[in-house]
Design a protein around this motif. Structure first.
Motif, PDB file in Angstrom:
ATOM      1  N   ALA A  60       0.838  -1.205   0.000  1.00 53.65           N
ATOM      2  CA  ALA A  60       0.000   0.000   0.000  1.00 53.65           C
ATOM      3  C   ALA A  60       0.871   1.253   0.000  1.00 53.65           C
ATOM      4  CB  ALA A  60      -0.935  -0.011   1.205  1.00 53.65           C
ATOM      5  N   ALA A  61       1.963   1.231   0.751  1.00 54.90           N
ATOM      6  CA  ALA A  61       2.877   2.382   0.802  1.00 54.90           C
ATOM      7  C   ALA A  61       3.563   2.584  -0.552  1.00 54.90           C
ATOM      8  CB  ALA A  61       3.913   2.177   1.904  1.00 54.90           C
ATOM      9  N   LEU A  62       3.940   1.486  -1.207  1.00 53.69           N
ATOM     10  CA  LEU A  62       4.541   1.590  -2.545  1.00 53.69           C
ATOM     11  C   LEU A  62       3.569   2.246  -3.520  1.00 53.69           C
ATOM     12  CD1 LEU A  62       6.382  -1.832  -3.066  1.00 53.69           C
ATOM     13  CD2 LEU A  62       7.423   0.451  -2.968  1.00 53.69           C
ATOM     14  N   ARG A  63       2.306   1.856  -3.441  1.00 48.51           N
ATOM     15  CA  ARG A  63       1.311   2.449  -4.334  1.00 48.51           C
ATOM     16  C   ARG A  63       1.151   3.938  -4.042  1.00 48.51           C
ATOM     17  NH1 ARG A  63      -3.936   4.107  -4.772  1.00 48.51           N
ATOM     18  NH2 ARG A  63      -4.840   3.833  -6.846  1.00 48.51           N
ATOM     19  N   GLU A  64       1.145   4.318  -2.777  1.00 45.85           N
ATOM     20  CA  GLU A  64       0.987   5.735  -2.416  1.00 45.85           C
ATOM     21  C   GLU A  64       2.114   6.576  -3.003  1.00 45.85           C
ATOM     22  OE1 GLU A  64      -1.414   7.711  -1.018  1.00 45.85           O
ATOM     23  OE2 GLU A  64      -2.526   5.867  -1.370  1.00 45.85           O
ATOM     24  N   SER A  80       0.535  12.952 -14.392  1.00 41.46           N
ATOM     25  CA  SER A  80       0.121  11.630 -13.901  1.00 41.46           C
ATOM     26  C   SER A  80      -0.101  11.657 -12.385  1.00 41.46           C
ATOM     27  CB  SER A  80       1.147  10.565 -14.286  1.00 41.46           C
ATOM     28  OG  SER A  80       2.429  10.894 -13.796  1.00 41.46           O
ATOM     29  N   ARG A  81       0.730  12.388 -11.650  1.00 42.16           N
ATOM     30  CA  ARG A  81       0.571  12.471 -10.190  1.00 42.16           C
ATOM     31  C   ARG A  81      -0.764  13.123  -9.832  1.00 42.16           C
ATOM     32  NH1 ARG A  81       3.246  12.026  -5.593  1.00 42.16           N
ATOM     33  NH2 ARG A  81       5.197  11.427  -6.551  1.00 42.16           N
ATOM     34  N   GLN A  82      -1.093  14.225 -10.525  1.00 44.24           N
ATOM     35  CA  GLN A  82      -2.353  14.924 -10.244  1.00 44.24           C
ATOM     36  C   GLN A  82      -3.551  14.087 -10.699  1.00 44.24           C
ATOM     37  OE1 GLN A  82      -2.701  18.748 -12.158  1.00 44.24           O
ATOM     38  NE2 GLN A  82      -4.690  19.167 -11.237  1.00 44.24           N
ATOM     39  N   ALA A  83      -3.458  13.507 -11.906  1.00 46.13           N
ATOM     40  CA  ALA A  83      -4.578  12.735 -12.456  1.00 46.13           C
ATOM     41  C   ALA A  83      -4.928  11.550 -11.554  1.00 46.13           C
ATOM     42  CB  ALA A  83      -4.249  12.257 -13.865  1.00 46.13           C
ATOM     43  N   ALA A  84      -3.916  10.894 -11.003  1.00 48.97           N
ATOM     44  CA  ALA A  84      -4.144   9.695 -10.180  1.00 48.97           C
ATOM     45  C   ALA A  84      -4.929   9.997  -8.909  1.00 48.97           C
ATOM     46  CB  ALA A  84      -2.814   9.042  -9.824  1.00 48.97           C
ATOM     47  N   SER A  85      -4.935  11.259  -8.479  1.00 50.69           N
ATOM     48  CA  SER A  85      -5.598  11.610  -7.217  1.00 50.69           C
ATOM     49  C   SER A  85      -6.831  12.495  -7.388  1.00 50.69           C
ATOM     50  CB  SER A  85      -4.596  12.326  -6.306  1.00 50.69           C
ATOM     51  OG  SER A  85      -3.522  11.460  -6.012  1.00 50.69           O
ATOM     52  N   MET A  86      -7.198  12.805  -8.630  1.00 52.56           N
ATOM     53  CA  MET A  86      -8.332  13.702  -8.852  1.00 52.56           C
ATOM     54  C   MET A  86      -9.652  13.053  -8.473  1.00 52.56           C
ATOM     55  SD  MET A  86      -7.384  15.524 -12.460  1.00 52.56           S
ATOM     56  CE  MET A  86      -8.612  16.820 -12.385  1.00 52.56           C
TER      57      MET A  86
END
Length: 197
Positions: A115-119, A173-179
């Motif tokens: 889970a931490a790796l995914r975060e 990609s960082r922003q899109a993954a958390s929108m």
């Protein structure tokens, strides 16, 4: 490569009981709940407001039950034949592999290191048990976008919307993954711009 794409009216499927419980659905075929059906109707009304000639649009959905239900309810809400739309297998949600059916809290408890790796890198992380990353999903759906020939209503999933925003609008990609990808609303993608209605 197509230089300018037709307008996309993207609608995420309405709520399911698993959404309500915070469970990872991925490719599990969960139906809409009562609120999800209301949201689908609401999305149809919003679509009619912003695209008055909605009968001239193309309509495409992921083959999952929750997306087909959403499409059929929204089409009925705007006075179109509920079943007159196309399915595209490539629009299916990304799979969370062996995590499907779990909440994030359960994932973090059962597999804290993974889970931490995914975060650290949500876009590229591939969940265990045959999961799929957002990057893999993006490769899968890019051809759908490259061959759109007219303004299109697409009913699909949160992950698919995030991939669309990265491909079409240059969202990182960082922003899109958390929108947040809203249910009951319409994400309008015109050129490199996007807005929620």
């Amino acid at each position: 490569m197509v230089l300018s794409r037709p307008t996309i009216y993207f609608i995420r499927h309405g709520e399911t009981d698993w959404n309500l419980e915070g469970r990872l659905q991925g490719q599990k075929d969960i139906p809409l709940n009562d609120l999800g059906r209301v949201q689908a109707e609401e999305a149809g009304r919003r679509l009619k407001d912003i695209a008055p000639h909605c009968e001239d649009l193309a309509y495409v959905a992921s083959p999952m039950r929750r997306t087909r239900e959403t499409m059929e309810i929204l089409r009925a809400a705007i006075g179109l034949h509920p079943q007159s739309y196309r399915l595209d297998e490539r629009l299916i949600e990304l799979t969370f592999g062996s995590w499907e059916g779990m909440t994030w809290k359960e994932v973090r408890k059962a597999e804290p290191q993974l889970a931490a790796l995914r975060e650290r890198d949500k876009w590229n992380y591939v969940p265990p048990g045959g999961g799929e990353s957002y990057a893999m999903l993006t490769d899968r759906i890019r051809p759908v976008l490259d061959y759109l020939t007219r303004d299109t209503v697409i009913v699909a999933h949160g992950g698919v919307a995030r991939a669309f925003l990265a491909i079409c609008c240059g969202v990182s990609s960082r922003q899109a993954a958390s929108m947040d990808i809203w249910q009951g609303r319409v994400l309008v993608i015109e050129g490199r711009n996007h807005r929620w209605v």
